[in-house]
Design a protein around this motif. Sequence first.
Motif, mmCIF file in Angstrom:
data_model
loop_
_atom_site.group_PDB
_atom_site.id
_atom_site.type_symbol
_atom_site.label_atom_id
_atom_site.label_comp_id
_atom_site.label_asym_id
_atom_site.label_seq_id
_atom_site.Cartn_x
_atom_site.Cartn_y
_atom_site.Cartn_z
ATOM 1 N N CYS A 25 0.827 -1.209 0.000
ATOM 2 C CA CYS A 25 0.000 0.000 0.000
ATOM 3 C C CYS A 25 0.859 1.255 0.000
ATOM 4 C CB CYS A 25 -0.955 0.002 1.190
ATOM 5 S SG CYS A 25 -2.259 -1.245 1.078
ATOM 6 N N GLY A 26 1.944 1.244 0.744
ATOM 7 C CA GLY A 26 2.843 2.388 0.766
ATOM 8 C C GLY A 26 3.462 2.663 -0.590
ATOM 9 N N SER A 27 3.698 1.609 -1.358
ATOM 10 C CA SER A 27 4.290 1.777 -2.694
ATOM 11 C C SER A 27 3.358 2.532 -3.636
ATOM 12 C CB SER A 27 4.652 0.417 -3.295
ATOM 13 O OG SER A 27 3.496 -0.252 -3.792
ATOM 14 N N LEU A 28 2.074 2.563 -3.300
ATOM 15 C CA LEU A 28 1.089 3.214 -4.175
ATOM 16 C C LEU A 28 1.175 4.739 -4.117
ATOM 17 C CD1 LEU A 28 -1.927 0.823 -3.551
ATOM 18 C CD2 LEU A 28 -0.288 0.795 -5.451
ATOM 19 N N ALA A 29 2.077 5.267 -3.307
ATOM 20 C CA ALA A 29 2.327 6.710 -3.304
ATOM 21 C C ALA A 29 2.991 7.139 -4.611
ATOM 22 C CB ALA A 29 3.195 7.100 -2.110
ATOM 23 N N ILE A 73 -4.082 1.707 8.956
ATOM 24 C CA ILE A 73 -5.024 2.541 8.212
ATOM 25 C C ILE A 73 -4.284 3.584 7.385
ATOM 26 C CG2 ILE A 73 -5.382 4.080 10.185
ATOM 27 C CD1 ILE A 73 -7.909 3.239 7.386
ATOM 28 N N PHE A 74 -3.139 4.048 7.859
ATOM 29 C CA PHE A 74 -2.393 5.072 7.140
ATOM 30 C C PHE A 74 -1.871 4.559 5.803
ATOM 31 C CE2 PHE A 74 -2.070 6.158 11.648
ATOM 32 C CZ PHE A 74 -2.723 7.377 11.618
ATOM 33 N N TYR A 75 -1.558 3.265 5.731
ATOM 34 C CA TYR A 75 -1.117 2.679 4.470
ATOM 35 C C TYR A 75 -2.305 2.234 3.630
ATOM 36 C CZ TYR A 75 3.679 2.824 6.079
ATOM 37 O OH TYR A 75 4.904 3.248 6.522
ATOM 38 N N THR A 76 -3.281 1.594 4.247
ATOM 39 C CA THR A 76 -4.419 1.102 3.460
ATOM 40 C C THR A 76 -5.191 2.256 2.823
ATOM 41 O OG1 THR A 76 -5.814 0.970 5.440
ATOM 42 C CG2 THR A 76 -4.684 -1.043 4.758
ATOM 43 N N PHE A 77 -5.107 3.430 3.432
ATOM 44 C CA PHE A 77 -5.796 4.584 2.852
ATOM 45 C C PHE A 77 -5.242 4.914 1.466
ATOM 46 C CE2 PHE A 77 -6.582 9.284 2.585
ATOM 47 C CZ PHE A 77 -7.938 9.177 2.327
ATOM 48 N N LEU A 82 -6.733 5.223 -4.316
ATOM 49 C CA LEU A 82 -6.646 4.703 -5.681
ATOM 50 C C LEU A 82 -8.029 4.291 -6.182
ATOM 51 C CD1 LEU A 82 -4.693 3.907 -8.011
ATOM 52 C CD2 LEU A 82 -4.611 1.641 -6.980
ATOM 53 N N ASP A 83 -8.862 3.778 -5.270
ATOM 54 C CA ASP A 83 -10.234 3.381 -5.599
ATOM 55 C C ASP A 83 -11.215 4.550 -5.496
ATOM 56 O OD1 ASP A 83 -9.369 0.791 -5.976
ATOM 57 O OD2 ASP A 83 -10.150 0.042 -4.068
ATOM 58 N N GLN A 84 -10.693 5.743 -5.275
ATOM 59 C CA GLN A 84 -11.505 6.958 -5.134
ATOM 60 C C GLN A 84 -12.466 6.868 -3.953
ATOM 61 O OE1 GLN A 84 -13.154 7.727 -9.044
ATOM 62 N NE2 GLN A 84 -11.158 8.356 -9.815
ATOM 63 N N LYS A 85 -11.972 6.285 -2.853
ATOM 64 C CA LYS A 85 -12.733 6.188 -1.604
ATOM 65 C C LYS A 85 -12.176 7.214 -0.619
ATOM 66 C CE LYS A 85 -15.050 2.538 -2.931
ATOM 67 N NZ LYS A 85 -16.383 2.695 -3.439
ATOM 68 N N TYR A 89 -15.516 7.300 3.985
ATOM 69 C CA TYR A 89 -15.989 5.989 3.536
ATOM 70 C C TYR A 89 -15.391 4.902 4.425
ATOM 71 C CZ TYR A 89 -16.137 1.646 0.915
ATOM 72 O OH TYR A 89 -16.300 0.336 0.574
ATOM 73 N N LEU A 90 -14.048 4.943 4.612
ATOM 74 C CA LEU A 90 -13.402 3.938 5.447
ATOM 75 C C LEU A 90 -13.890 4.026 6.887
ATOM 76 C CD1 LEU A 90 -9.693 3.831 4.238
ATOM 77 C CD2 LEU A 90 -11.536 2.219 3.764
ATOM 78 N N GLY A 91 -14.058 5.232 7.398
ATOM 79 C CA GLY A 91 -14.591 5.384 8.745
ATOM 80 C C GLY A 91 -15.948 4.718 8.878
ATOM 81 N N GLY A 92 -16.766 4.856 7.846
ATOM 82 C CA GLY A 92 -18.065 4.195 7.838
ATOM 83 C C GLY A 92 -17.935 2.683 7.820
#
Length: 114
Positions: A25-29, A73-77, A82-85, A89-92
């Motif tokens: 997930c961090g690589s997606l930066a 959560i900081f990485y999964t965000f 990327l999914d435009q979330k 949304y994640l909090g929900g």
Amino acid sequence: MTKAQDNYLLDLSASRRGYAINRLCGSLADAENRRRFSEDESDYCDVFGLSPEQKRTILERDWVGMLDLGASIFYTFKLAVLDQKSMQYLGGVFTGMSAEEFTAVMREGGRKFG
């Protein structure tokens, strides 16, 4: 999708468990990595050596499952973006609310415990 816990402690043990997910997930930066991931998500997971369960959570966007496996959560965000979330949304997802409900609760000062 897995049911969320009341809280998550990202301690050393959880950090070790979630290391591969967090690295991915961090690589997606990086824009090039986002392109590569989008072209073949499964192959990209294999590059980071995810376990079958970790890979499943990424491919199915099982956000709670990722946290259960030690992801932060900081990485999964980064994956969620990327999914435009949104973070709302994640909090929900993590609280069993819609993004709109979660946002309204936060505007009212957050959940009340007592």
